[in-house]
Design a protein around this motif. Structure first.
Motif, PDB file in Angstrom:
ATOM      1  N   ALA A  46       0.829  -1.203   0.000  1.00  0.00           N
ATOM      2  CA  ALA A  46       0.000   0.000   0.000  1.00  0.00           C
ATOM      3  C   ALA A  46       0.865   1.254   0.000  1.00  0.00           C
ATOM      4  O   ALA A  46       0.543   2.248  -0.650  1.00  0.00           O
ATOM      5  N   ALA A  47       1.972   1.211   0.727  1.00  0.00           N
ATOM      6  CA  ALA A  47       2.836   2.383   0.810  1.00  0.00           C
ATOM      7  C   ALA A  47       3.556   2.643  -0.513  1.00  0.00           C
ATOM      8  O   ALA A  47       3.918   3.775  -0.803  1.00  0.00           O
ATOM      9  N   SER A  48       3.739   1.605  -1.327  1.00  0.00           N
ATOM     10  CA  SER A  48       4.440   1.805  -2.594  1.00  0.00           C
ATOM     11  C   SER A  48       3.630   2.662  -3.561  1.00  0.00           C
ATOM     12  O   SER A  48       4.184   3.246  -4.480  1.00  0.00           O
ATOM     13  N   LEU A 132      -6.511 -11.082  12.505  1.00  0.00           N
ATOM     14  CA  LEU A 132      -6.786 -11.809  11.265  1.00  0.00           C
ATOM     15  C   LEU A 132      -7.763 -11.045  10.379  1.00  0.00           C
ATOM     16  O   LEU A 132      -7.649 -11.090   9.150  1.00  0.00           O
ATOM     17  N   ASP A 133      -8.717 -10.346  10.987  1.00  0.00           N
ATOM     18  CA  ASP A 133      -9.628  -9.511  10.191  1.00  0.00           C
ATOM     19  C   ASP A 133      -8.851  -8.457   9.425  1.00  0.00           C
ATOM     20  O   ASP A 133      -9.130  -8.190   8.258  1.00  0.00           O
ATOM     21  N   ILE A 134      -7.870  -7.867  10.070  1.00  0.00           N
ATOM     22  CA  ILE A 134      -7.066  -6.822   9.433  1.00  0.00           C
ATOM     23  C   ILE A 134      -6.157  -7.410   8.355  1.00  0.00           C
ATOM     24  O   ILE A 134      -6.033  -6.867   7.261  1.00  0.00           O
ATOM     25  N   VAL A 135      -5.547  -8.548   8.659  1.00  0.00           N
ATOM     26  CA  VAL A 135      -4.618  -9.164   7.719  1.00  0.00           C
ATOM     27  C   VAL A 135      -5.329  -9.620   6.447  1.00  0.00           C
ATOM     28  O   VAL A 135      -4.873  -9.345   5.340  1.00  0.00           O
ATOM     29  N   PHE A 138      -7.424  -6.359   4.524  1.00  0.00           N
ATOM     30  CA  PHE A 138      -6.752  -5.061   4.603  1.00  0.00           C
ATOM     31  C   PHE A 138      -7.326  -4.048   3.623  1.00  0.00           C
ATOM     32  O   PHE A 138      -7.302  -2.852   3.881  1.00  0.00           O
ATOM     33  N   ASN A 139      -7.867  -4.509   2.482  1.00  0.00           N
ATOM     34  CA  ASN A 139      -8.494  -3.573   1.542  1.00  0.00           C
ATOM     35  C   ASN A 139      -9.712  -2.904   2.170  1.00  0.00           C
ATOM     36  O   ASN A 139      -9.933  -1.712   1.980  1.00  0.00           O
ATOM     37  N   LYS A 140     -10.491  -3.669   2.920  1.00  0.00           N
ATOM     38  CA  LYS A 140     -11.655  -3.100   3.610  1.00  0.00           C
ATOM     39  C   LYS A 140     -11.208  -2.147   4.715  1.00  0.00           C
ATOM     40  O   LYS A 140     -11.843  -1.119   4.948  1.00  0.00           O
ATOM     41  N   ASP A 146     -10.008   5.378   4.631  1.00  0.00           N
ATOM     42  CA  ASP A 146     -10.210   6.443   3.644  1.00  0.00           C
ATOM     43  C   ASP A 146     -11.500   7.210   3.887  1.00  0.00           C
ATOM     44  O   ASP A 146     -11.576   8.405   3.616  1.00  0.00           O
ATOM     45  N   GLU A 147     -12.527   6.525   4.379  1.00  0.00           N
ATOM     46  CA  GLU A 147     -13.779   7.202   4.700  1.00  0.00           C
ATOM     47  C   GLU A 147     -13.643   8.066   5.948  1.00  0.00           C
ATOM     48  O   GLU A 147     -14.298   9.090   6.078  1.00  0.00           O
ATOM     49  N   TYR A 148     -12.780   7.640   6.842  1.00  0.00           N
ATOM     50  CA  TYR A 148     -12.593   8.322   8.121  1.00  0.00           C
ATOM     51  C   TYR A 148     -11.602   9.480   8.019  1.00  0.00           C
ATOM     52  O   TYR A 148     -11.789  10.522   8.618  1.00  0.00           O
TER      53      TYR A 148
END
Length: 158
Positions: A46-48, A132-135, A138-140, A146-148
């Protein structure tokens, strides 16, 4: 940064790094080195996309240095660390550290509260969020972020 409340471009909008421990953290969600590597790879990808003048090696060095600073810090100290020209503000939830880099003159408590609100948003979306939800989603997570936050500015506070 030139004034305002801009988050650091070195850490994207938010850096989420789990501790490097194995086992249960009290909430039933343990973390592992493998999961940390997956999350780091996701963050690096994502950082790239961020068009700044830092090389991938430099980004990786900064990420590991920030991770080391935050995770090795004793709990008796505050959740604020001065780092280069930025202030790192972090908060630990179970086995996860949520870290944000802001200008030195910005209000620490407002960003600490924004981290808490972000975790509450994740918790309501994933129904008791865990690493695990984050891993695996991660797109969600980035969509929610982005909404926040928009261009490093907090857009939604409720």
């Amino acid at each position: 940064p030139t004034g305002g409340s801009n988050t650091s471009s070195i850490l994207s909008s938010s850096l989420m790094s789990p501790t490097n421990t194995n086992g249960n953290n009290g909430n039933g969600h343990g973390t592992s080195t493998t999961q940390q590597q997956i999350l780091s790879a996701n963050y690096s990808a994502a950082a790239s996309n961020n068009n700044n003048n830092q090389t991938e090696a430099e980004k990786s060095r900064i990420e590991s240095e920030v991770h080391r600073l935050v995770t090795s810090r004793d709990k008796k100290y505050t959740n604020f660390i001065e780092y280069n020209n930025y202030k790192l503000i972090y908060r630990r939830y179970a086995g996860l550290f949520f870290t944000i880099a802001v200008d030195v003159q910005d209000n620490e408590l407002s960003y600490l509260e924004s981290i808490h609100l972000f975790v509450e948003l994740l918790d309501s979306y994933f129904a008791n969020v865990c690493e695990l939800d984050i891993v695996f989603n991660f797109n969600k997570v980035y969509m929610i972020l982005d909404e926040y936050m928009l261009a490093g500015e907090i857009e939604e506070t409720s």
